[in-house]
Every structure is written in C-alpha cells, then in structure tokens.
Design a protein around this motif. Structure first.
Motif, PDB file in Angstrom:
ATOM      1  N   ASP A  89     -73.521  27.243 -10.862  1.00 55.38           N
ATOM      2  CA  ASP A  89     -74.954  28.196 -11.165  1.00 55.38           C
ATOM      3  C   ASP A  89     -75.014  27.942 -12.656  1.00 55.38           C
ATOM      4  O   ASP A  89     -75.941  27.774 -13.235  1.00 55.38           O
ATOM      5  N   LEU A  90     -74.004  28.064 -13.555  1.00 53.39           N
ATOM      6  CA  LEU A  90     -73.899  27.773 -14.686  1.00 53.39           C
ATOM      7  C   LEU A  90     -74.517  26.615 -15.408  1.00 53.39           C
ATOM      8  O   LEU A  90     -75.537  26.284 -16.198  1.00 53.39           O
ATOM      9  N   LYS A  91     -74.137  25.590 -14.368  1.00 58.93           N
ATOM     10  CA  LYS A  91     -74.772  24.026 -15.091  1.00 58.93           C
ATOM     11  C   LYS A  91     -76.173  24.058 -14.714  1.00 58.93           C
ATOM     12  O   LYS A  91     -77.009  23.575 -15.412  1.00 58.93           O
ATOM     13  N   GLU A  92     -76.570  24.858 -13.684  1.00 61.75           N
ATOM     14  CA  GLU A  92     -78.056  24.682 -13.342  1.00 61.75           C
ATOM     15  C   GLU A  92     -78.880  25.887 -14.236  1.00 61.75           C
ATOM     16  O   GLU A  92     -79.808  25.415 -14.593  1.00 61.75           O
ATOM     17  N   MET A  93     -78.205  26.824 -14.325  1.00 59.11           N
ATOM     18  CA  MET A  93     -78.985  27.859 -15.254  1.00 59.11           C
ATOM     19  C   MET A  93     -79.090  27.478 -16.721  1.00 59.11           C
ATOM     20  O   MET A  93     -80.033  27.712 -17.432  1.00 59.11           O
ATOM     21  N   LEU A  94     -78.251  26.759 -17.167  1.00 60.04           N
ATOM     22  CA  LEU A  94     -78.171  25.932 -18.710  1.00 60.04           C
ATOM     23  C   LEU A  94     -78.758  24.663 -18.686  1.00 60.04           C
ATOM     24  O   LEU A  94     -78.476  24.096 -19.894  1.00 60.04           O
ATOM     25  N   ASP A  95     -79.088  24.011 -17.546  1.00 56.90           N
ATOM     26  CA  ASP A  95     -79.626  22.706 -17.403  1.00 56.90           C
ATOM     27  C   ASP A  95     -78.595  21.610 -18.116  1.00 56.90           C
ATOM     28  O   ASP A  95     -78.992  21.013 -19.062  1.00 56.90           O
ATOM     29  N   LEU A  96     -77.284  21.901 -17.523  1.00 60.05           N
ATOM     30  CA  LEU A  96     -76.430  20.793 -18.202  1.00 60.05           C
ATOM     31  C   LEU A  96     -75.851  20.088 -17.040  1.00 60.05           C
ATOM     32  O   LEU A  96     -75.223  20.444 -16.075  1.00 60.05           O
ATOM     33  N   PRO A  97     -76.310  18.779 -16.897  1.00 62.59           N
ATOM     34  CA  PRO A  97     -75.968  18.180 -15.627  1.00 62.59           C
ATOM     35  C   PRO A  97     -74.644  17.581 -15.392  1.00 62.59           C
ATOM     36  O   PRO A  97     -74.159  17.301 -14.306  1.00 62.59           O
ATOM     37  N   GLU A  98     -73.650  17.334 -16.642  1.00 59.38           N
ATOM     38  CA  GLU A  98     -72.161  17.083 -16.141  1.00 59.38           C
ATOM     39  C   GLU A  98     -71.364  18.416 -16.707  1.00 59.38           C
ATOM     40  O   GLU A  98     -71.756  19.430 -17.573  1.00 59.38           O
ATOM     41  N   ALA A  99     -70.201  18.184 -16.209  1.00 55.12           N
ATOM     42  CA  ALA A  99     -69.256  19.374 -16.642  1.00 55.12           C
ATOM     43  C   ALA A  99     -67.879  18.886 -16.275  1.00 55.12           C
ATOM     44  O   ALA A  99     -67.588  17.843 -15.306  1.00 55.12           O
ATOM     45  N   ILE A 100     -66.864  19.282 -17.105  1.00 52.88           N
ATOM     46  CA  ILE A 100     -65.404  18.959 -16.827  1.00 52.88           C
ATOM     47  C   ILE A 100     -64.815  20.215 -16.967  1.00 52.88           C
ATOM     48  O   ILE A 100     -65.312  21.485 -17.500  1.00 52.88           O
ATOM     49  N   MET A 101     -63.585  20.356 -16.696  1.00 51.11           N
ATOM     50  CA  MET A 101     -62.631  21.597 -16.564  1.00 51.11           C
ATOM     51  C   MET A 101     -61.611  20.987 -17.725  1.00 51.11           C
ATOM     52  O   MET A 101     -60.991  20.060 -17.552  1.00 51.11           O
ATOM     53  N   SER A 102     -61.458  21.880 -18.844  1.00 56.11           N
ATOM     54  CA  SER A 102     -60.424  21.608 -19.663  1.00 56.11           C
ATOM     55  C   SER A 102     -59.277  22.536 -19.667  1.00 56.11           C
ATOM     56  O   SER A 102     -58.081  21.893 -19.856  1.00 56.11           O
ATOM     57  N   ASP A 103     -59.315  23.865 -19.367  1.00 60.14           N
ATOM     58  CA  ASP A 103     -58.025  24.470 -19.423  1.00 60.14           C
ATOM     59  C   ASP A 103     -57.845  25.080 -17.923  1.00 60.14           C
ATOM     60  O   ASP A 103     -59.239  25.609 -17.261  1.00 60.14           O
ATOM     61  N   ASN A 104     -56.939  25.647 -17.542  1.00 58.86           N
ATOM     62  CA  ASN A 104     -56.471  26.076 -16.112  1.00 58.86           C
ATOM     63  C   ASN A 104     -55.495  27.029 -16.189  1.00 58.86           C
ATOM     64  O   ASN A 104     -54.525  26.664 -16.995  1.00 58.86           O
ATOM     65  N   SER A 105     -55.257  28.462 -16.047  1.00 56.60           N
ATOM     66  CA  SER A 105     -54.293  29.128 -16.030  1.00 56.60           C
ATOM     67  C   SER A 105     -54.027  29.783 -14.674  1.00 56.60           C
ATOM     68  O   SER A 105     -54.979  30.165 -13.724  1.00 56.60           O
ATOM     69  N   LEU A 106     -52.680  29.965 -14.349  1.00 58.72           N
ATOM     70  CA  LEU A 106     -52.527  30.800 -13.244  1.00 58.72           C
ATOM     71  C   LEU A 106     -51.572  31.730 -13.184  1.00 58.72           C
ATOM     72  O   LEU A 106     -50.620  31.705 -14.079  1.00 58.72           O
ATOM     73  N   ILE A 107     -51.584  32.963 -13.023  1.00 58.93           N
ATOM     74  CA  ILE A 107     -50.800  34.178 -12.853  1.00 58.93           C
ATOM     75  C   ILE A 107     -50.412  34.433 -11.420  1.00 58.93           C
ATOM     76  O   ILE A 107     -51.317  34.640 -10.484  1.00 58.93           O
ATOM     77  N   LEU A 108     -49.197  34.204 -11.116  1.00 58.21           N
ATOM     78  CA  LEU A 108     -48.580  34.309  -9.499  1.00 58.21           C
ATOM     79  C   LEU A 108     -47.987  35.618  -9.240  1.00 58.21           C
ATOM     80  O   LEU A 108     -47.144  35.758  -9.798  1.00 58.21           O
ATOM     81  N   HIS A 109     -48.578  36.231  -8.155  1.00 53.29           N
ATOM     82  CA  HIS A 109     -47.964  37.432  -7.581  1.00 53.29           C
ATOM     83  C   HIS A 109     -47.208  37.098  -6.218  1.00 53.29           C
ATOM     84  O   HIS A 109     -46.774  36.359  -6.105  1.00 53.29           O
ATOM     85  N   GLU A 110     -47.709  38.018  -5.418  1.00 55.35           N
ATOM     86  CA  GLU A 110     -47.232  37.777  -3.943  1.00 55.35           C
ATOM     87  C   GLU A 110     -47.159  36.464  -3.420  1.00 55.35           C
ATOM     88  O   GLU A 110     -48.350  35.995  -3.454  1.00 55.35           O
ATOM     89  N   PRO A 111     -46.102  36.155  -2.999  1.00 58.29           N
ATOM     90  CA  PRO A 111     -46.180  34.634  -2.257  1.00 58.29           C
ATOM     91  C   PRO A 111     -47.227  34.456  -1.055  1.00 58.29           C
ATOM     92  O   PRO A 111     -47.506  35.500  -0.248  1.00 58.29           O
ATOM     93  N   VAL A 112     -47.893  33.511  -1.041  1.00 59.57           N
ATOM     94  CA  VAL A 112     -48.985  33.368   0.115  1.00 59.57           C
ATOM     95  C   VAL A 112     -48.253  32.570   1.374  1.00 59.57           C
ATOM     96  O   VAL A 112     -47.314  31.763   0.954  1.00 59.57           O
ATOM     97  N   ARG A 113     -48.409  33.209   2.530  1.00 61.90           N
ATOM     98  CA  ARG A 113     -47.635  32.679   3.751  1.00 61.90           C
ATOM     99  C   ARG A 113     -48.369  32.081   4.731  1.00 61.90           C
ATOM    100  O   ARG A 113     -49.537  32.676   4.774  1.00 61.90           O
ATOM    101  N   PRO A 114     -47.835  31.222   5.486  1.00 58.94           N
ATOM    102  CA  PRO A 114     -48.789  30.738   6.542  1.00 58.94           C
ATOM    103  C   PRO A 114     -49.344  32.088   7.340  1.00 58.94           C
ATOM    104  O   PRO A 114     -48.475  32.642   7.740  1.00 58.94           O
ATOM    105  N   GLY A 115     -50.404  31.697   8.009  1.00 59.88           N
ATOM    106  CA  GLY A 115     -51.006  32.862   8.684  1.00 59.88           C
ATOM    107  C   GLY A 115     -51.627  33.829   7.919  1.00 59.88           C
ATOM    108  O   GLY A 115     -52.379  34.661   8.468  1.00 59.88           O
ATOM    109  N   ASP A 116     -51.621  33.914   6.638  1.00 58.66           N
ATOM    110  CA  ASP A 116     -52.364  34.784   5.805  1.00 58.66           C
ATOM    111  C   ASP A 116     -53.876  34.448   5.669  1.00 58.66           C
ATOM    112  O   ASP A 116     -54.108  33.169   5.949  1.00 58.66           O
TER     113      ASP A 116
END
Lengths: 173, 156
Positions: A89-116
C-alpha cells in the motif's frame, strides 16, 4: 514538520488487515525450513526430544512469518496475493516502485504447534521523511505484524523496516 | 550435553559457521518461507528490475539461518526470545557466507530465566552482509528447561 501525506499519517498505529490463515500449521513447513538451512536441531527432528522439552512437536520459531504469507494464488483470486499488504500500500500511495527490507526483528512468545491456526494483523509504526541512499530516493517505514493462535494467545511480534524508493534514472526530480 | 548458563560468559565467541550459497540455497530458502517475490528466484527480475547482481537470500530465510547458528551452539534447550537483524548487503549464489558470534552479556530475569545476549555477523569475504543481535534463554542447570516457561514466566 513531517511532509507525510495526511492519508498515510492517519494509518500510523492503526491495526490493519486482520487475517486468520486459511490453512493450519503443518509439520511439513518445518522440514522445508530445516532442510533449507541444514538445521539438525533434534527438537524438530526427534519426537522424543520434542515430547520431553515442549510436550510435542513445535515449529522452529523463525518460521513465524510463514503464517502471514498467503498462497500466491487460490481459487477466486483476481490478482496476485501478497503478504505484508501495508508495505505494498505504501509503495503505491507514495508512488515508489521499488522497495527492499532492511531491518527485521522477532519477539517470540508461545511456540507455534502443528494444527494451530494463526491470526495476524499489521500496524504501520512510522514513515520517514524523504531520504536518498545508494539505491535511490524514497522513504523508510516500519511495520509490525502481531501473531496470535486460535486461543488468542500471543505467539510473536515481527517488525519490518522497509525502504521504498525510485531508482535515480527513474526519479522525475 | 546441555549448554548451561554457567558455561557462558561475556566476550565468549560462538563456534563459526560457513556455508557455500548456491542458487538452490536461495530458492529453497525463499520457498520454504513462502516468499514468492521474484528477486529470490528470477535472475532477470533481480538484475534488471532490482539492479542487484543476482538473486539473493530473503530476510525470513536469513532469520532461519540465524536460528540454526544460535541453536547449533545452545543445543535444543536453548530458546530464542528475541532477534533483530539489519541487512547491509545481499548474499548471492556463489558466496561463501560466514557466521560469527560473540556473547555480549549474560543475565537472569526476575522469573529466574537465564539469558545470553549475542552479537552475530554474516560476512562474505570482507563484505559485511548482515548484523544481528539476539537474546536466547539458556538453562540454569541440567534440570532447567526454558521451553517450559509460559505467560508471565516468559519475558523475551
């Protein structure tokens, strides 16, 4: 003073696109990731270890983002389905045709299980003023994705920083 | 053998890890993370549209590589609580990516959970591609299991 368009400023800190995955968590996805990274952690390969430590199988924590990624196509889809819709949405609203991801963070809580069944929503946290990098001219933005399981228990929060830009040869200014 | 927090101290180095990346590594990782974006499997798109030299490892797959690197060291009782990483450059096919890590601090929280804070880098030759900070729970002793922590007893 920010030069951010008001329509985008209004989106900041507003939960968007609540989605419940239309497929359950499957152990096969775990093996795909473990194989791709040659990860031999017995917690995910040895049912006895999984039973002892986590009371049964769980998914590798860094597979969290799998559950917000739609199938690329499904019956009835009229266009390509994309993850992280706020980013596009931001790419389109700001008319910016290219994009990359630079930073990523994860905070991990209850484990995910098969069937969830995992639900998530996206929250735009910030959009920068216009910046120029070696890639081009554009803006950085930060988006949180909040994940919960079928019992509404928090399983994790993921944050992405993206840079949407226009390459120098495309920049009309 | 279980790594316990008494065996961990600030300044300690983690064992290094090197992996030769191929186009298959990139594509397998992207598809395993359900990332269908073309710059992770389509050479022409990556080079002509994104302006990169080749397809490159995607972010969620790099997270999975960091997880593997950390739990290779801790063993299965190690439980990652938090991970933040910054992409500085891309990892391409034919690169040999090398992981290096250092313990920056150890601590025990109010719930009795022991933590190691880590700085990790991914480099290709002299090129620093990604930096990562991570916080991983490590057993206090052989009977402790960080995975048993739930709710208020798990504060990553």
């Amino acid at each position: 003073m920010s030069d951010l368009p008001p329509a985008i400023a209004e989106l900041i800190d507003t939960p968007q696109y609540p989605v419940t995955a239309n497929f359950p968590v499957e152990l096969g996805y775990s093996y795909n990731t473990l194989s791709a990274t040659e990860n031999g952690n017995p917690l995910y390969w040895d049912p006895q270890v999984a039973q002892e430590l986590t009371g049964g199988p769980t998914m590798p924590p860094t597979t969290l983002s799998l559950w917000m990624r739609p199938h690329r196509w499904e019956p009835g889809a009229e266009e390509e389905l994309v993850a992280l819709k706020v980013h596009f949405d931001l790419k389109e609203m700001l008319d910016l045709p290219e994009a990359i991801m630079s930073d990523n963070s994860l905070i991990l809580h209850e484990p995910v299980r098969p069937g969830d069944t995992i639900s998530h929503h996206q929250v735009l946290r910030s959009v920068s003023d216009v910046k120029t990098t070696k890639l081009g001219t554009g803006r950085f933005w930060s988006i949180d994705i909040v994940y919960t399981n079928q019992d509404d228990v928090l399983v994790g929060i993921e944050s992405y920083t993206g840079f949407g830009y226009r390459r120098p040869e495309e920049d009309p200014s | 053998m279980t790594l316990t927090i008494d065996q961990v101290s600030a300044g300690q180095s983690l064992p290094s890890l090197a992996h030769d990346v191929s186009a298959t590594t990139v594509v397998l990782g992207a598809l395993a993370s359900r990332d269908w974006r073309p710059m992770h499997h389509d050479f022409k798109f990556a080079t002509e549209r994104n302006g990169t030299q080749d397809i490159f490892l995607n972010t969620p797959n790099l997270a999975a590589w960091f997880e593997r690197y950390i739990t290779d060291w801790t063993g299965p009782r190690g439980r990652i609580g938090r991970m933040t990483f910054r992409m500085r450059d891309s990892v391409f096919p034919d690169d040999r990516m090398e992981f290096a890590g250092t313990v920056t601090a150890t601590s025990t929280d109010d719930q009795g959970c022991a933590w190691a804070d880590l700085d990790i880098t991914v480099s290709v030759g002299e090129r620093l591609c990604c930096t990562c900070t991570a916080r991983v729970a490590i057993p206090t002793d052989e009977s402790d299991n960080p995975w048993a922590r739930k709710g208020q007893n798990w504060t990553p």
